[in-house]
Motif scaffolding. Structure first.
Motif, PDB file in Angstrom:
ATOM      1  N   VAL A 410       0.944  -1.058   0.033  1.00  0.00           N
ATOM      2  CA  VAL A 410       0.148  -0.026   0.050  1.00  0.00           C
ATOM      3  C   VAL A 410       0.772   1.321  -0.178  1.00  0.00           C
ATOM      4  CG1 VAL A 410      -1.619   1.509   1.034  1.00  0.00           C
ATOM      5  CG2 VAL A 410      -1.802  -1.034   1.403  1.00  0.00           C
ATOM      6  N   ALA A 411       0.530   2.178  -0.741  1.00  0.00           N
ATOM      7  CA  ALA A 411       1.285   3.471  -0.695  1.00  0.00           C
ATOM      8  C   ALA A 411       0.263   4.499  -0.657  1.00  0.00           C
ATOM      9  CB  ALA A 411       2.181   3.545  -2.101  1.00  0.00           C
ATOM     10  N   PRO A 412       0.667   5.770  -0.190  1.00  0.00           N
ATOM     11  CA  PRO A 412       1.486   6.097   0.767  1.00  0.00           C
ATOM     12  C   PRO A 412       1.332   5.174   2.001  1.00  0.00           C
ATOM     13  CG  PRO A 412       0.149   7.965   0.622  1.00  0.00           C
ATOM     14  CD  PRO A 412      -0.506   6.823  -0.491  1.00  0.00           C
ATOM     15  N   ASP A 413       2.344   5.480   2.864  1.00  0.00           N
ATOM     16  CA  ASP A 413       2.132   4.852   4.221  1.00  0.00           C
ATOM     17  C   ASP A 413       1.382   5.484   5.414  1.00  0.00           C
ATOM     18  OD1 ASP A 413       3.756   2.654   3.708  1.00  0.00           O
ATOM     19  OD2 ASP A 413       5.477   3.533   4.139  1.00  0.00           O
ATOM     20  N   THR A 414       1.076   7.048   4.973  1.00  0.00           N
ATOM     21  CA  THR A 414       0.349   7.673   5.772  1.00  0.00           C
ATOM     22  C   THR A 414      -0.474   8.407   4.841  1.00  0.00           C
ATOM     23  OG1 THR A 414       2.116   7.683   7.581  1.00  0.00           O
ATOM     24  CG2 THR A 414       0.303   9.551   7.588  1.00  0.00           C
ATOM     25  N   LEU A 415      -1.801   8.760   5.363  1.00  0.00           N
ATOM     26  CA  LEU A 415      -2.722   9.666   4.611  1.00  0.00           C
ATOM     27  C   LEU A 415      -3.344  10.480   5.733  1.00  0.00           C
ATOM     28  CD1 LEU A 415      -4.583   6.756   2.407  1.00  0.00           C
ATOM     29  CD2 LEU A 415      -3.163   8.616   1.639  1.00  0.00           C
ATOM     30  N   ALA A 416      -3.597  11.738   5.198  1.00  0.00           N
ATOM     31  CA  ALA A 416      -4.308  12.860   6.032  1.00  0.00           C
ATOM     32  C   ALA A 416      -5.628  13.251   5.490  1.00  0.00           C
ATOM     33  CB  ALA A 416      -3.307  13.869   6.114  1.00  0.00           C
ATOM     34  N   ILE A 417      -6.628  13.005   6.070  1.00  0.00           N
ATOM     35  CA  ILE A 417      -7.835  13.316   5.806  1.00  0.00           C
ATOM     36  C   ILE A 417      -8.786  14.117   6.582  1.00  0.00           C
ATOM     37  CG2 ILE A 417      -7.948  11.400   4.242  1.00  0.00           C
ATOM     38  CD1 ILE A 417     -10.170  10.337   5.953  1.00  0.00           C
ATOM     39  N   TYR A 475      -1.503   4.104   7.673  1.00  0.00           N
ATOM     40  CA  TYR A 475      -2.155   4.821   8.706  1.00  0.00           C
ATOM     41  C   TYR A 475      -2.821   6.165   8.315  1.00  0.00           C
ATOM     42  CZ  TYR A 475      -2.519   7.352  13.200  1.00  0.00           C
ATOM     43  OH  TYR A 475      -2.977   8.011  14.502  1.00  0.00           O
ATOM     44  N   ILE A 476      -4.066   6.217   8.896  1.00  0.00           N
ATOM     45  CA  ILE A 476      -4.929   7.318   8.196  1.00  0.00           C
ATOM     46  C   ILE A 476      -5.104   8.172   9.308  1.00  0.00           C
ATOM     47  CG2 ILE A 476      -7.217   8.035   7.322  1.00  0.00           C
ATOM     48  CD1 ILE A 476      -7.440   5.077   6.016  1.00  0.00           C
ATOM     49  N   ASN A 477      -4.573   9.337   9.189  1.00  0.00           N
ATOM     50  CA  ASN A 477      -4.590  10.661  10.254  1.00  0.00           C
ATOM     51  C   ASN A 477      -5.843  11.281   9.850  1.00  0.00           C
ATOM     52  OD1 ASN A 477      -4.098  12.364  12.135  1.00  0.00           O
ATOM     53  ND2 ASN A 477      -2.231  13.345  11.240  1.00  0.00           N
ATOM     54  N   VAL A 478      -6.831  11.282  10.796  1.00  0.00           N
ATOM     55  CA  VAL A 478      -8.256  12.002  10.834  1.00  0.00           C
ATOM     56  C   VAL A 478      -8.030  13.268  11.567  1.00  0.00           C
ATOM     57  CG1 VAL A 478     -10.532  11.809  10.840  1.00  0.00           C
ATOM     58  CG2 VAL A 478      -9.407   9.750  10.304  1.00  0.00           C
ATOM     59  N   THR A 479      -8.305  14.462  10.824  1.00  0.00           N
ATOM     60  CA  THR A 479      -8.524  15.886  11.471  1.00  0.00           C
ATOM     61  C   THR A 479     -10.063  15.962  11.746  1.00  0.00           C
ATOM     62  OG1 THR A 479      -6.668  16.496  10.073  1.00  0.00           O
ATOM     63  CG2 THR A 479      -8.046  18.137  11.301  1.00  0.00           C
ATOM     64  N   GLU A 480     -10.031  15.986  13.123  1.00  0.00           N
ATOM     65  CA  GLU A 480     -11.524  16.055  13.707  1.00  0.00           C
ATOM     66  C   GLU A 480     -12.011  17.718  13.525  1.00  0.00           C
ATOM     67  OE1 GLU A 480     -14.286  15.652  17.684  1.00  0.00           O
ATOM     68  OE2 GLU A 480     -11.851  15.223  17.837  1.00  0.00           O
ATOM     69  N   LEU A 481     -13.116  17.870  12.607  1.00  0.00           N
ATOM     70  CA  LEU A 481     -13.722  19.093  12.593  1.00  0.00           C
ATOM     71  C   LEU A 481     -14.744  19.325  13.652  1.00  0.00           C
ATOM     72  CD1 LEU A 481     -13.718  19.121   8.714  1.00  0.00           C
ATOM     73  CD2 LEU A 481     -11.587  19.823  10.296  1.00  0.00           C
ATOM     74  N   SER A 538      -4.834  20.094   6.869  1.00  0.00           N
ATOM     75  CA  SER A 538      -5.096  20.325   5.398  1.00  0.00           C
ATOM     76  C   SER A 538      -6.383  20.322   5.116  1.00  0.00           C
ATOM     77  CB  SER A 538      -4.609  18.851   4.741  1.00  0.00           C
ATOM     78  OG  SER A 538      -5.355  17.908   5.379  1.00  0.00           O
ATOM     79  N   CYS A 539      -7.300  20.722   6.147  1.00  0.00           N
ATOM     80  CA  CYS A 539      -8.879  20.868   6.013  1.00  0.00           C
ATOM     81  C   CYS A 539      -8.953  22.502   5.739  1.00  0.00           C
ATOM     82  CB  CYS A 539      -9.606  20.416   7.135  1.00  0.00           C
ATOM     83  SG  CYS A 539      -9.411  18.687   7.427  1.00  0.00           S
ATOM     84  N   LEU A 540      -9.847  22.730   4.732  1.00  0.00           N
ATOM     85  CA  LEU A 540     -10.268  24.003   4.426  1.00  0.00           C
ATOM     86  C   LEU A 540     -11.766  24.278   5.000  1.00  0.00           C
ATOM     87  CD1 LEU A 540      -9.999  26.955   3.304  1.00  0.00           C
ATOM     88  CD2 LEU A 540     -10.906  25.989   1.127  1.00  0.00           C
ATOM     89  N   LEU A 541     -11.982  25.145   5.996  1.00  0.00           N
ATOM     90  CA  LEU A 541     -13.290  25.193   6.563  1.00  0.00           C
ATOM     91  C   LEU A 541     -13.653  26.520   5.830  1.00  0.00           C
ATOM     92  CD1 LEU A 541     -11.709  23.783   8.902  1.00  0.00           C
ATOM     93  CD2 LEU A 541     -13.337  24.299  10.131  1.00  0.00           C
ATOM     94  N   VAL A 542     -15.100  26.539   5.378  1.00  0.00           N
ATOM     95  CA  VAL A 542     -15.643  27.711   4.575  1.00  0.00           C
ATOM     96  C   VAL A 542     -17.119  27.862   5.284  1.00  0.00           C
ATOM     97  CG1 VAL A 542     -16.403  28.642   2.285  1.00  0.00           C
ATOM     98  CG2 VAL A 542     -14.533  26.966   2.497  1.00  0.00           C
ATOM     99  N   SER A 543     -17.324  29.116   5.721  1.00  0.00           N
ATOM    100  CA  SER A 543     -18.475  29.352   6.223  1.00  0.00           C
ATOM    101  C   SER A 543     -19.667  29.771   5.350  1.00  0.00           C
ATOM    102  CB  SER A 543     -18.247  30.613   7.308  1.00  0.00           C
ATOM    103  OG  SER A 543     -18.268  31.905   6.472  1.00  0.00           O
ATOM    104  N   LYS A 544     -20.953  29.643   5.764  1.00  0.00           N
ATOM    105  CA  LYS A 544     -21.929  30.032   4.922  1.00  0.00           C
ATOM    106  C   LYS A 544     -21.793  31.729   4.659  1.00  0.00           C
ATOM    107  CE  LYS A 544     -25.106  31.475   8.483  1.00  0.00           C
ATOM    108  NZ  LYS A 544     -26.306  31.211   9.236  1.00  0.00           N
ATOM    109  N   ASP A 545     -22.373  32.102   3.655  1.00  0.00           N
ATOM    110  CA  ASP A 545     -22.188  33.609   3.184  1.00  0.00           C
ATOM    111  C   ASP A 545     -23.311  34.296   4.111  1.00  0.00           C
ATOM    112  OD1 ASP A 545     -20.610  32.656   1.466  1.00  0.00           O
ATOM    113  OD2 ASP A 545     -21.851  33.311  -0.462  1.00  0.00           O
ATOM    114  N   ILE A 546     -23.047  35.590   4.344  1.00  0.00           N
ATOM    115  CA  ILE A 546     -23.903  36.308   5.186  1.00  0.00           C
ATOM    116  C   ILE A 546     -24.001  37.663   4.382  1.00  0.00           C
ATOM    117  CG2 ILE A 546     -24.309  38.242   7.098  1.00  0.00           C
ATOM    118  CD1 ILE A 546     -23.645  35.673   8.763  1.00  0.00           C
TER     119      ILE A 546
END
Length: 637
Positions: A410-417, A475-481, A538-546
């Protein structure tokens, strides 16, 4: 040389009586600089406008000049259904800022030309199409549609490849059949027996017809028509472009397919095109062939075509064509690769047109440049067409998918999501039997490719299904939102409620970045649309429009040195590094003032007590000399 015009956004509005379809695509040619291309298709009797009007984000209109006109399909049949003229309109535009979460929308509208269609009802003669650029898609190319569009159906033409889009290296393209539209994105109504996903003659329109097959991964369409009304059948294709799990662009094309009825009784059969699976290491499913290779291998096979129909007393000529990004310069002038696939006639045949039979050799030396850290699939399209009467010639398309695999494992050995995202796991095993499981064995799968969407970080293991030995792990590194939202307070105050511990924010006004403000509050100074973004790993957070429709005329002072401590606070908060402050107000989210503190001249610190206020979000509004104002958010726990 094309005339390039500097633009700032993009919809086309003009009147071309016989327009049949259109596309909107773009290429990145520099930072925030794009070459937009609009392809318009029309029948052979059309006259073209010199310019078209375009509109883009914020309803800005511009004029765009056209280039040369050419025919697509068979030029010997310019008066029959299914053969169109094409014109290209090109312009350079500047797009600053970041698209909102819903994307920047680029549109095309034409008032006329959508008439005499078999598969839709109550149709308006106008047509509408759009494309979208999403956050993360800046300075990337959109998918580019193949400009050849020979969409003629008959009992002997049963395949379309109208959607062979080209992306960039690292992109994934996904195709869908969608409803053609009119006016401002209104979906057309289909006649009985037809739908957006079955827009061509099918068993529901007549039981003698075969079903429609559509391959979402490559845009290949197959049908089998025995009985249908001659005429035009409109359909539309949408292509999504993804990179690293992020949707970057979406483009569309609408164009009619034409069913033709042979006016004479002479039969014209379809060519037979095959690859011998007993000789070459390929697998076959209908007209799609697959094979797997690794760097250092040579992919080799022959494509054999036969057709013994006659033109007079001679066999019909069979003409071979090919498409694919990894093909050599004879077929692809813009290949990304040094080592390209070569096609050549099998001796004693000379050239790519031959009577009665046509045999072509394919050879590709696969190199490291063709593989990534995960398997990469290359798709090749091979078409053989006879030279019967031009309007009713027959053709056959076969597809070869060649997967280039890395070393075993398996490649890569680490994934970030990001939490909530899915990731596709790919791997190889010696036996080609697969068994996936995670660390606590709450997930298992025997598929080769498997989508997973873990809620927390952890290992996934790939075992050889035959030996049960672990081949590799990832290894999957999960960024908690956590919660992230934009809110509106009193007097035009905008503030972020964030539970992710973020400290750096990007504010946008009408999709343009507001320079010099990275705090979690903003005092709106103009009427319009506001939103805010932030990055968490690596996560982009985008708000709603006001949308702010009323401004209260309060100036905002950016005093980056002013500090609050502690924040969040339990009972009191200290404001430090103040200069020339006059008053400090403690205000809640409704705008109600709970405290007013008058500062003495030269005072640099102010202590604000919570008193008996409930827990929640509050604001410290500081008034300075010359009427300037600074707002800071404080949270009382």
């Amino acid at each position: 040389m094309k005339k390039l015009m500097l633009l700032t956004g993009i919809l086309l509005i003009f009147s071309l009586q016989a327009v049949k379809g259109s596309t909107i695509t773009w290429k990145s040619i520099g930072p925030n600089l794009y070459e937009f291309k609009v392809l318009l298709f029309a029948d052979s009797s059309s006259t073209w406008p010199t310019n078209v009007t375009i509109e883009g984000p914020n309803s800005i209109h511009y004029s765009l000049a056209g280039s040369s006109i050419s025919y697509i399909g068979d030029t010997c049949a310019v008066s029959v259904y299914g053969v169109y003229k094409i014109r290209e309109y090109v312009g350079v535009i500047v797009l600053n800022g970041t698209p909102p979460y819903s994307g920047w929308v680029f549109k095309f509208y034409n008032c006329c030309g959508f008439t005499n269609v078999i598969n839709t009802t109550g149709q308006n003669t106008s047509s509408y199409i759009e494309a979208r650029m999403y956050p993360g898609g800046q300075n990337l190319n959109s998918p580019q549609f193949d400009s050849e569009a020979d969409f003629r159906m008959s009992k002997h033409n049963r395949f379309f490849l109208p959607h062979s889009s080209i992306g960039q290296l690292g992109d994934s393209l996904y195709y869908s059949l969608v409803s053609p539209m009119y006016l401002q994105s209104s979906a057309r109504t289909f006649s009985s027996g037809f739908s957006a996903t079955s827009p061509l003659p099918n068993p529901l329109s007549n039981p003698l017809n075969g079903p429609i097959y559509f391959d979402r991964s490559i845009g290949y369409m197959q049908f089998n028509i025995h009985t249908a009304t001659a005429g035009e059948y409109y359909f539309a294709t949408e292509v999504e472009q993804w990179r690293n799990g992020i949707l970057t662009a979406k483009v569309m094309r609408d164009l009619p397919a034409s069913f033709l009825v042979n006016p004479n009784p002479v039969a014209n059969s379809q060519p037979t095109v095959e690859i011998d699976t007993s000789v070459y290491d390929v697998q076959r499913l209908d007209d799609i062939y697959t094979m797997a290779v690794r760097p250092g291998d040579t992919a080799h096979f022959e494509i054999n075509a036969t057709d013994f129909d006659l033109n007079g007393s001679n066999f019909q000529n069979l003409t071979f064509k090919a498409k694919g990004q990894a093909l050599d310069v004879h077929w692809n002038s813009t290949s990304f690769y040094t080592s390209t696939a070569h096609l050549q006639p099998v001796s004693p045949q000379l050239g790519f047109t031959s009577p009665g039979s046509n045999n072509i050799s394919f050879e590709w030396i696969v190199a490291n440049e063709h593989v990534d850290l995960h398997p990469v699939e290359y798709v090749f399209f091979f078409e053989v067409k006879d030279d019967a009467s031009c309007a009713l010639s027959s053709k056959k398309i076969v597809i070869v998918k060649i997967q280039v695999e890395p070393v075993l494992g398996v490649a890569p050995d680490t994934l970030a999501i990001c939490q909530g995202d899915s990731v596709l796991l790919k791997g190889t095993t010696p036996s080609k039997i697969y068994f996936w499981e995670n660390a606590d064995v709450s997930f298992t799968s025997t598929k080769r490719y498997v989508y997973v969407s873990p809620n927390q970080s952890g290992y996934f293991f790939l075992k050889d299904g035959a030996s049960q030995n672990v081949v590799d792990s990832v290894y999957i590194n999960v960024t908690e939102l956590r919660s992230f939202s934009l809110n509106q307070g009193a007097a035009g105050l905008l503030y972020v409620i964030d539970s992710n511990g973020l400290s750096n924010f990007n504010w946008y006004f009408n999709s343009v970045l507001i320079q010099g403000n990275s705090s979690d509050t903003l005092l709106a100074s103009k009427r319009g649309s506001y939103y805010v973004t932030a990055r968490l790993g690596s996560c982009l957070l985008v708000s709603k429009d006001i949308t702010i429709s009323q401004i209260f005329g309060i100036g905002e002072l950016d005093l980056s040195s002013v500090q609050l401590y502690p924040n969040p606070a339990k009972s009191q908060v200290l404001i430090s590094n103040l200069v020339s402050v006059q008053k400090v107000y403690l205000v809640d989210v409704t705008g109600q003032v709970h405290q007013e503190i008058r500062a003495t001249k030269g005072q640099s610190e102010v202590l604000v007590s919570r008193q008996s206020l409930p827990s929640g979000v509050y604001f410290l509004k500081m008034e300075f000399d010359e009427g300037n104002t600074l707002v800071k958010k404080v949270v009382f726990e």
